[in-house]
Design an enzyme around this catalytic site. Structure first.
Site, PDB file in Angstrom:
ATOM      1  N   LYS A  85     -19.819  35.780  -5.356  1.00  0.00           N
ATOM      2  CA  LYS A  85     -21.060  34.966  -5.902  1.00  0.00           C
ATOM      3  C   LYS A  85     -21.945  35.654  -6.660  1.00  0.00           C
ATOM      4  O   LYS A  85     -22.247  35.092  -7.779  1.00  0.00           O
ATOM      5  CB  LYS A  85     -21.970  34.109  -4.508  1.00  0.00           C
ATOM      6  CG  LYS A  85     -21.118  33.249  -3.735  1.00  0.00           C
ATOM      7  CD  LYS A  85     -22.030  32.633  -2.646  1.00  0.00           C
ATOM      8  CE  LYS A  85     -20.976  31.818  -1.844  1.00  0.00           C
ATOM      9  NZ  LYS A  85     -21.865  31.451  -0.511  1.00  0.00           N
TER      10      LYS A  85
ATOM     11  N   ALA B  61     -24.999  35.545  -1.237  1.00  0.00           N
ATOM     12  CA  ALA B  61     -25.031  35.285   0.154  1.00  0.00           C
ATOM     13  C   ALA B  61     -23.984  34.373   0.779  1.00  0.00           C
ATOM     14  O   ALA B  61     -23.827  33.411  -0.027  1.00  0.00           O
ATOM     15  CB  ALA B  61     -26.540  34.965   0.810  1.00  0.00           C
ATOM     16  N   ASP B  62     -23.565  34.798   1.992  1.00  0.00           N
ATOM     17  CA  ASP B  62     -22.687  33.930   2.600  1.00  0.00           C
ATOM     18  C   ASP B  62     -23.077  34.002   4.375  1.00  0.00           C
ATOM     19  O   ASP B  62     -23.372  35.344   4.476  1.00  0.00           O
ATOM     20  CB  ASP B  62     -21.354  34.083   2.093  1.00  0.00           C
ATOM     21  CG  ASP B  62     -20.512  33.202   2.454  1.00  0.00           C
ATOM     22  OD1 ASP B  62     -20.418  32.022   1.994  1.00  0.00           O
ATOM     23  OD2 ASP B  62     -19.648  33.322   3.722  1.00  0.00           O
ATOM     24  N   GLN B  63     -22.593  33.271   4.741  1.00  0.00           N
ATOM     25  CA  GLN B  63     -22.335  33.425   6.430  1.00  0.00           C
ATOM     26  C   GLN B  63     -21.322  32.473   6.952  1.00  0.00           C
ATOM     27  O   GLN B  63     -20.820  31.357   6.536  1.00  0.00           O
ATOM     28  CB  GLN B  63     -23.669  32.423   6.660  1.00  0.00           C
ATOM     29  CG  GLN B  63     -23.970  32.776   8.291  1.00  0.00           C
ATOM     30  CD  GLN B  63     -25.084  31.874   9.016  1.00  0.00           C
ATOM     31  OE1 GLN B  63     -25.403  30.718   8.906  1.00  0.00           O
ATOM     32  NE2 GLN B  63     -26.321  32.611   9.180  1.00  0.00           N
TER      33      GLN B  63
ATOM     34  N   ALA C 269     -23.855  37.720   5.058  1.00  0.00           N
ATOM     35  CA  ALA C 269     -23.923  38.815   4.479  1.00  0.00           C
ATOM     36  C   ALA C 269     -24.526  38.604   3.006  1.00  0.00           C
ATOM     37  O   ALA C 269     -24.970  37.471   2.786  1.00  0.00           O
ATOM     38  CB  ALA C 269     -22.389  39.053   3.749  1.00  0.00           C
TER      39      ALA C 269
END
Length: 202
Positions: free
Chosen positions: A62, A78-80, A115
């Site tokens: 991203k 960001a990612d989860q 992250a």
């Protein structure tokens, strides 16, 4: 009041209201430019086997995707991911799916892998991964139904069918991990990186 000292605002490559609120509350000047990537395709192409690896990869992708279109800008991706043992969860498709996720999570401990990555000119400058362990209290069908009624359509906005900063807090009996990780943005490591680049006044 802003503590941002960059010549241009930070870019957040995410539509997440929770992530936006975290940056705003920290006094960082930013603008939102969501990344346009096919997350499932990226996952499949990478062939990764752990939820933490997937979250880290998507955060990087991203950030790189947006930064390659905005020269000289610092871009946060960001990612989860949510994992219960070997099972991974995505955002529920509707109320029935949300109920199924809550039935699976009730009375058990799952992990949130959050992250964050920062890119500039298409290159990753920083990345970090944090984990929170969430223990949901036992819930019967009546309790799950009552929660879904009270929370309404927001249950489909987050993986696990809950938002801890809202009514989702009623579902839990124990949390191990920091607030920022749970909301999907490891903020303290991110701030440390921004300070290292002299982008913050504090």
């Amino acid at each position: 009041m802003t503590v941002w000292r960059g010549s241009q605002p930070l870019i957040l490559a995410s539509k997440s209201p929770a992530r936006q609120a975290l940056l705003a509350n920290a006094g960082i000047a930013f603008e939102v430019i969501p990344a346009d990537i096919d997350e499932r395709a990226v996952e499949l192409a990478a062939g990764l086997s752990t939820p933490g690896e997937v979250a880290a990869l998507l955060a990087r992708e991203k950030a790189v995707s947006v930064s390659s279109r905005y020269p000289d800008r610092f871009v946060v991706g960001a990612d989860q991911t949510l994992a219960l043992d070997s099972r991974w969860f995505s955002k529920p498709a509707g109320r029935r799916d949300a109920a199924g996720q809550l039935q699976a999570l009730a009375g058990r401990t799952h992990e949130l892998h959050s992250a964050v990555a920062v890119a500039r000119d298409g290159e990753i400058l920083f990345s970090d991964l944090a984990i929170a362990r969430m223990t949901m209290r036992p819930l019967d069908d009546a309790a799950i139904s009552a929660y879904l009624d009270a929370a309404g359509p927001t249950v489909t906005a987050s993986v696990g069918a809950y938002q801890l900063e809202a009514l989702g807090v009623h579902l839990f009996e124990r949390i191990d991990g920091d607030h920022f990780t749970i909301l999907g943005l490891p903020l303290l490591p991110l701030l440390k990186f921004l300070r290292s680049r002299h982008l913050l006044v504090v």
